[in-house]
Design a protein around this motif. Structure first.
Motif, PDB file in Angstrom:
ATOM      1  N   ILE A 177     -17.146  -1.561  -4.431  1.00 47.94           N
ATOM      2  CA  ILE A 177     -16.866  -0.593  -3.442  1.00 47.94           C
ATOM      3  C   ILE A 177     -15.770  -1.092  -2.785  1.00 47.94           C
ATOM      4  CG2 ILE A 177     -17.238   0.788  -1.438  1.00 47.94           C
ATOM      5  CD1 ILE A 177     -20.100   0.701  -2.262  1.00 47.94           C
ATOM      6  N   ALA A 178     -14.679  -0.255  -2.692  1.00 46.92           N
ATOM      7  CA  ALA A 178     -13.310  -0.970  -1.920  1.00 46.92           C
ATOM      8  C   ALA A 178     -12.718  -0.142  -0.811  1.00 46.92           C
ATOM      9  CB  ALA A 178     -11.759  -0.693  -3.028  1.00 46.92           C
ATOM     10  N   LEU A 179     -12.484  -0.693   0.279  1.00 52.31           N
ATOM     11  CA  LEU A 179     -12.385  -0.131   1.744  1.00 52.31           C
ATOM     12  C   LEU A 179     -10.797  -0.310   2.081  1.00 52.31           C
ATOM     13  CD1 LEU A 179     -15.575  -1.108   3.388  1.00 52.31           C
ATOM     14  CD2 LEU A 179     -15.304   1.238   2.239  1.00 52.31           C
ATOM     15  N   ASN A 180     -10.035   0.655   2.024  1.00 55.10           N
ATOM     16  CA  ASN A 180      -8.788   0.642   2.216  1.00 55.10           C
ATOM     17  C   ASN A 180      -8.317   1.106   3.397  1.00 55.10           C
ATOM     18  OD1 ASN A 180      -5.847   0.125   1.405  1.00 55.10           O
ATOM     19  ND2 ASN A 180      -5.758   2.244   1.242  1.00 55.10           N
ATOM     20  N   LEU A 181      -7.383   0.256   4.264  1.00 51.24           N
ATOM     21  CA  LEU A 181      -6.863   0.666   5.536  1.00 51.24           C
ATOM     22  C   LEU A 181      -5.716   1.257   5.554  1.00 51.24           C
ATOM     23  CD1 LEU A 181      -8.237  -2.323   7.879  1.00 51.24           C
ATOM     24  CD2 LEU A 181      -9.365  -0.243   7.590  1.00 51.24           C
ATOM     25  N   ASN A 182      -4.652   0.821   4.852  1.00 48.16           N
ATOM     26  CA  ASN A 182      -3.264   0.816   4.847  1.00 48.16           C
ATOM     27  C   ASN A 182      -2.773   2.203   4.117  1.00 48.16           C
ATOM     28  OD1 ASN A 182      -2.545  -1.142   6.749  1.00 48.16           O
ATOM     29  ND2 ASN A 182      -3.011  -2.429   5.215  1.00 48.16           N
ATOM     30  N   HIS A 183      -1.711   2.933   4.929  1.00 46.51           N
ATOM     31  CA  HIS A 183      -1.167   4.082   4.244  1.00 46.51           C
ATOM     32  C   HIS A 183       0.261   3.916   4.838  1.00 46.51           C
ATOM     33  CE1 HIS A 183      -5.253   5.319   5.463  1.00 46.51           C
ATOM     34  NE2 HIS A 183      -5.060   5.210   4.486  1.00 46.51           N
ATOM     35  N   LEU A 184       1.382   4.009   3.992  1.00 47.02           N
ATOM     36  CA  LEU A 184       2.702   3.897   4.356  1.00 47.02           C
ATOM     37  C   LEU A 184       3.095   5.098   4.861  1.00 47.02           C
ATOM     38  CD1 LEU A 184       4.879   1.574   4.679  1.00 47.02           C
ATOM     39  CD2 LEU A 184       5.881   2.169   2.342  1.00 47.02           C
ATOM     40  N   TYR A 229     -15.985   5.648   9.920  1.00 48.35           N
ATOM     41  CA  TYR A 229     -17.453   6.317   9.582  1.00 48.35           C
ATOM     42  C   TYR A 229     -17.294   7.438   9.031  1.00 48.35           C
ATOM     43  CZ  TYR A 229     -22.050   8.004  10.312  1.00 48.35           C
ATOM     44  OH  TYR A 229     -23.629   8.715  10.178  1.00 48.35           O
ATOM     45  N   ASP A 230     -16.811   8.386   9.408  1.00 46.64           N
ATOM     46  CA  ASP A 230     -16.482   9.798   8.790  1.00 46.64           C
ATOM     47  C   ASP A 230     -15.915   9.762   7.441  1.00 46.64           C
ATOM     48  OD1 ASP A 230     -17.693  10.853  11.112  1.00 46.64           O
ATOM     49  OD2 ASP A 230     -15.730  11.290  12.123  1.00 46.64           O
ATOM     50  N   SER A 231     -14.760   8.985   7.394  1.00 45.38           N
ATOM     51  CA  SER A 231     -14.336   8.791   5.863  1.00 45.38           C
ATOM     52  C   SER A 231     -15.156   8.234   4.838  1.00 45.38           C
ATOM     53  CB  SER A 231     -13.014   7.722   6.044  1.00 45.38           C
ATOM     54  OG  SER A 231     -11.925   8.098   7.222  1.00 45.38           O
ATOM     55  N   THR A 232     -16.268   7.341   5.301  1.00 42.71           N
ATOM     56  CA  THR A 232     -16.987   6.781   4.445  1.00 42.71           C
ATOM     57  C   THR A 232     -18.153   7.761   4.045  1.00 42.71           C
ATOM     58  OG1 THR A 232     -16.386   4.540   5.064  1.00 42.71           O
ATOM     59  CG2 THR A 232     -18.326   4.882   3.764  1.00 42.71           C
ATOM     60  N   VAL A 233     -18.822   8.378   5.120  1.00 44.19           N
ATOM     61  CA  VAL A 233     -19.710   9.494   4.909  1.00 44.19           C
ATOM     62  C   VAL A 233     -19.258  10.461   3.771  1.00 44.19           C
ATOM     63  CG1 VAL A 233     -20.986  11.322   5.795  1.00 44.19           C
ATOM     64  CG2 VAL A 233     -20.865   9.032   6.997  1.00 44.19           C
ATOM     65  N   ASP A 259     -10.449   5.549   0.896  1.00 39.57           N
ATOM     66  CA  ASP A 259      -9.610   5.499   1.790  1.00 39.57           C
ATOM     67  C   ASP A 259     -10.032   5.934   3.074  1.00 39.57           C
ATOM     68  OD1 ASP A 259      -6.586   4.739   1.683  1.00 39.57           O
ATOM     69  OD2 ASP A 259      -5.926   6.653   0.861  1.00 39.57           O
ATOM     70  N   LEU A 260      -9.858   4.951   3.965  1.00 42.28           N
ATOM     71  CA  LEU A 260     -10.239   5.205   5.509  1.00 42.28           C
ATOM     72  C   LEU A 260      -9.042   5.719   6.048  1.00 42.28           C
ATOM     73  CD1 LEU A 260     -12.190   1.759   6.099  1.00 42.28           C
ATOM     74  CD2 LEU A 260     -12.994   3.830   5.240  1.00 42.28           C
ATOM     75  N   LYS A 269      -6.443  -1.911  12.579  1.00 38.89           N
ATOM     76  CA  LYS A 269      -7.253  -0.697  11.995  1.00 38.89           C
ATOM     77  C   LYS A 269      -8.196  -1.335  11.489  1.00 38.89           C
ATOM     78  CE  LYS A 269      -3.160  -0.043   9.856  1.00 38.89           C
ATOM     79  NZ  LYS A 269      -2.099   0.741   9.079  1.00 38.89           N
ATOM     80  N   GLY A 270      -8.509  -2.593  11.563  1.00 43.19           N
ATOM     81  CA  GLY A 270      -9.951  -3.035  10.927  1.00 43.19           C
ATOM     82  C   GLY A 270     -11.256  -2.607  11.299  1.00 43.19           C
ATOM     83  N   ALA A 271     -10.867  -1.878  12.633  1.00 44.89           N
ATOM     84  CA  ALA A 271     -12.206  -1.282  13.332  1.00 44.89           C
ATOM     85  C   ALA A 271     -12.761  -0.362  12.551  1.00 44.89           C
ATOM     86  CB  ALA A 271     -11.744  -0.787  14.686  1.00 44.89           C
ATOM     87  N   ALA A 272     -11.922   0.661  11.572  1.00 46.60           N
ATOM     88  CA  ALA A 272     -12.500   1.357  10.568  1.00 46.60           C
ATOM     89  C   ALA A 272     -13.335   0.739   9.745  1.00 46.60           C
ATOM     90  CB  ALA A 272     -11.294   2.011  10.110  1.00 46.60           C
ATOM     91  N   HIS A 273     -13.272  -0.447   9.291  1.00 48.72           N
ATOM     92  CA  HIS A 273     -14.342  -1.154   8.324  1.00 48.72           C
ATOM     93  C   HIS A 273     -15.472  -1.283   8.994  1.00 48.72           C
ATOM     94  CE1 HIS A 273     -11.588  -2.302   5.337  1.00 48.72           C
ATOM     95  NE2 HIS A 273     -10.890  -3.302   5.899  1.00 48.72           N
ATOM     96  N   CYS A 274     -15.471  -1.338  10.519  1.00 50.68           N
ATOM     97  CA  CYS A 274     -16.966  -1.390  11.055  1.00 50.68           C
ATOM     98  C   CYS A 274     -17.595  -0.142  11.022  1.00 50.68           C
ATOM     99  CB  CYS A 274     -16.703  -1.840  12.495  1.00 50.68           C
ATOM    100  SG  CYS A 274     -15.907  -3.438  12.634  1.00 50.68           S
ATOM    101  N   GLY A 275     -16.949   0.949  11.228  1.00 56.33           N
ATOM    102  CA  GLY A 275     -17.394   2.324  10.858  1.00 56.33           C
ATOM    103  C   GLY A 275     -17.693   2.598   9.480  1.00 56.33           C
ATOM    104  N   ALA A 276     -17.062   2.120   8.586  1.00 57.18           N
ATOM    105  CA  ALA A 276     -17.432   2.221   7.361  1.00 57.18           C
ATOM    106  C   ALA A 276     -18.765   1.445   6.994  1.00 57.18           C
ATOM    107  CB  ALA A 276     -16.448   1.577   6.066  1.00 57.18           C
ATOM    108  N   LEU A 277     -18.866   0.241   7.488  1.00 55.92           N
ATOM    109  CA  LEU A 277     -20.089  -0.584   7.430  1.00 55.92           C
ATOM    110  C   LEU A 277     -21.587   0.230   7.843  1.00 55.92           C
ATOM    111  CD1 LEU A 277     -18.745  -4.066   7.910  1.00 55.92           C
ATOM    112  CD2 LEU A 277     -19.892  -3.323   5.792  1.00 55.92           C
TER     113      LEU A 277
END
Length: 290
Positions: free
Chosen positions: A176-183, A242-246, A220-221, A18-26
């Motif tokens: 700024i905190a970027l979070n990937l995980n949701h239970l 990317y969309d979450s961060t925008v 929250d990504l 799911k770390g690929a979402a970090h790349c979109g956030a960046l």
């Protein structure tokens, strides 16, 4: 009030593929003119942090991950002594793709969080060889063997601190905190990896709350429905991140300084497995979660 050492820090949470979402956030942060002076990361967040600090673009990160085979490029089968998998292939991969070998060489200061098994505490690395420290931060207990550094054994930083805001909070004016995980709800699977992974996920999600409260902006990504070991959806996760961060930036008054970049990822052939690890694990009555 004393001036903090850094103006802006970014903390990257753990979360496997799911770390690929970090790349979109960046990518989104880049387009809004947001560049950190320091970064911190846990698990895959540590990997993204060191890639970013090394000058590798978000698009290049995804292109690096495309076509990787989990059972060849990231882990190798291991006798079940300390962990089911040996993560030395990941260390080799990191050494091959990075232009730097030590944390103190990185152009952007980078804080890597792992968990010290001997002393039962969180450990923040700011110096030393990058590859073993990042892999230590990624080593989920039971699934991966602990990593020994200077005589101390370390496992995944998410055990204590999956969103490492506190690692840099006192050094930064803003974080700024970027979070990937949701239970998410999941049917119980009665096998070793599924139970270990699910228990670890519960632990990670529970310890995020304290760190998220310390962030000036918590994003929250969108990784819902994605599994941490599934590397087949990394391109999709990039765009979801990317969309979450925008959306979060717009809601908090940030203004775009660059036009949206049109990004396409070439499709690459998946590498063939050299070892059928699932067959090996089935002989031990162990299976990967689907």
């Amino acid at each position: 009030m004393a001036t903090k050492k850094y103006s802006l820090g970014i903390a990257f949470s753990g979360g496997g593929a799911k770390g690929a979402a970090h790349c979109g956030a960046l990518q989104a942060l880049k387009e809004y003119g947001i560049k950190p002076d320091v970064v911190s990361g846990t698990s895959v967040g540590a990997l993204v942090a060191i890639l970013y600090s090394s000058g590798i673009s978000p698009k290049q990160m995804i292109e690096t991950f495309q076509g990787l085979n989990f059972f060849k490029d990231i882990v190798a089968p291991s006798l079940p002594k300390g962990g089911l998998f040996d993560s030395r292939p990941l260390q080799t991969l990191i050494r091959n793709i990075l232009p730097y070998s030590r944390l103190e060489e990185l152009p952007i200061p980078t804080f890597i969080v792992a968990s010290d098994m001997e002393h039962g505490v969180s450990k923040v690395f700011t110096k030393g060889e990058i590859a073993p420290r990042v892999v230590a931060s990624c080593s989920i207990p039971v699934i991966f063997q602990p990593i020994c550094i200077n005589g101390v054994h370390y496992v995944d930083g998410g055990t204590f601190q999956n969103l490492p805001v506190s690692a840099i909070r006192q050094k930064c004016d803003k974080v700024i905190a970027l979070n990937l995980n949701h239970l998410e709800a999941e049917k119980h699977k009665n096998n070793l990896i599924s139970v270990a992974y699910r228990a670890f996920m519960m632990m990670m999600v529970s310890n995020v709350a304290a760190d998220s409260a310390q962030a000036d902006l918590f994003i929250d990504l969108d990784t819902y429905g994605c599994m941490a070991h599934d590397i087949s959806r990394i391109e999709e996760l990039f765009f979801r991140g990317y969309d979450s961060t925008v959306k979060a930036l717009e809601e908090n008054g940030y203004q775009r300084v660059m036009p949206k970049e049109v990004i396409h990822f070439p499709k690459k052939k998946r590498k063939k497995k050299v070892v059928d690890v699932r067959t090996l694990l089935s002989l031990r009555n162990v299976s990967f979660p689907s």
